[in-house]
Design a protein around this motif. Structure first.
Motif, PDB file in Angstrom:
ATOM      1  N   CYS A  57       0.847  -1.197   0.000  1.00 23.07           N
ATOM      2  CA  CYS A  57       0.000   0.000   0.000  1.00 23.07           C
ATOM      3  C   CYS A  57       0.888   1.254   0.000  1.00 23.07           C
ATOM      4  O   CYS A  57       1.849   1.325   0.772  1.00 23.07           O
ATOM      5  N   CYS A  60       0.357   2.957   3.745  1.00 21.59           N
ATOM      6  CA  CYS A  60       0.729   2.329   5.028  1.00 21.59           C
ATOM      7  C   CYS A  60       1.740   1.186   4.900  1.00 21.59           C
ATOM      8  O   CYS A  60       2.308   0.754   5.895  1.00 21.59           O
ATOM      9  N   CYS A  69      -4.487  -0.130   0.331  1.00 21.09           N
ATOM     10  CA  CYS A  69      -5.126  -1.287   0.962  1.00 21.09           C
ATOM     11  C   CYS A  69      -6.561  -0.956   1.383  1.00 21.09           C
ATOM     12  O   CYS A  69      -6.952   0.212   1.439  1.00 21.09           O
ATOM     13  N   CYS A  72      -6.790   1.504   4.482  1.00 18.65           N
ATOM     14  CA  CYS A  72      -6.554   2.924   4.179  1.00 18.65           C
ATOM     15  C   CYS A  72      -7.723   3.524   3.394  1.00 18.65           C
ATOM     16  O   CYS A  72      -7.986   4.720   3.482  1.00 18.65           O
TER      17      CYS A  72
HETATM   18 ZN   LIG Z   1      -2.812   0.990   3.512  1.00 13.57          ZN
END
Ligand SMILES: [Zn+2]
Length: 196
Positions: A57, A60, A69, A72
């Motif tokens: 991602c 993150c 992801c 998020c």
């Molecule tokens: Zn993420």
């Protein structure tokens, strides 16, 4: 007499996998010999597909298909809390607890003198780029020497940014890994987190 080259090539590929020695690699190659063609094709296709589609991602560092992801992208999650973990495995472990509704940040390792892993090798700088609106950072690195060193390092930097920082580990055995902990232990560890 040596094995045919194609056989040896496959053995070499298996040997590069973690935890696979020469004997295991040979055993796996013999197994592939017994697999039907459809299975071999499906296996090869799945490997290629995995490499093409599984990414980290961009926000993150968790694993995902696409740029960001699910966590998020989920606007219902508490955007003011970030839980910092060592690996994507830890995100899955924490999610099983179901009591944590904030965001994550995956470091992809820890600061380690033994491995020579430094701050620059980890997904750390991007954490400090996403602190706007964040009220608390929970440091959930493993309760190992490296995990503690990394948590301490991050806590010092976060203190300079006036972000409330807490450390889980309460109840987790020293030297253990978060992804091996049962859900109740993790929940207690999360609830009993201490400000640092
Ligand atoms: Zn993420």
């Amino acid at each position: 007499m040596n094995y045919p080259k194609s056989f040896l090539d496959l053995v070499e590929c298996f040997k590069r996998l973690p935890g696979i020695g020469g004997k295991s690699a040979e055993r796996l190659a013999y197994y592939v010999l017994s697999m039907d063609k459809e299975y071999v094709q499906e296996f090869a296709h799945t490997l290629m597909n995995f490499q093409d589609n599984i990414h980290y991602c961009k926000k993150c560092g968790h694993i995902c298909e696409g740029d960001y992801c699910e966590i998020c992208q989920d606007e219902t999650r508490d955007q003011s809390v970030i839980c910092v973990v060592e690996s994507p495995k830890d995100v899955f472990a924490m999610e099983k607890v179901r009591e944590y509704h904030g965001l994550y940040h995956v470091l992809h390792g820890t600061i380690s003198m033994i491995d020579g892993t430094t701050v620059d090798d980890l997904n750390i700088s991007s954490l400090f780029e996403r602190l706007d609106g964040v009220k608390e950072v929970i440091l959930a690195t493993n309760p190992t020497r490296e995990g503690e060193t990394t948590a301490l390092f991050l806590a010092k930097l976060l203190a300079k940014r006036n972000i409330e920082t807490s450390r889980i580990a309460n109840g987790l055995p020293i030297g253990s890994n978060i992804d091996y902990a049962d859900e109740l232990t993790l929940l207690k560890s999360l609830e009993g987190r201490k400000k640092i």
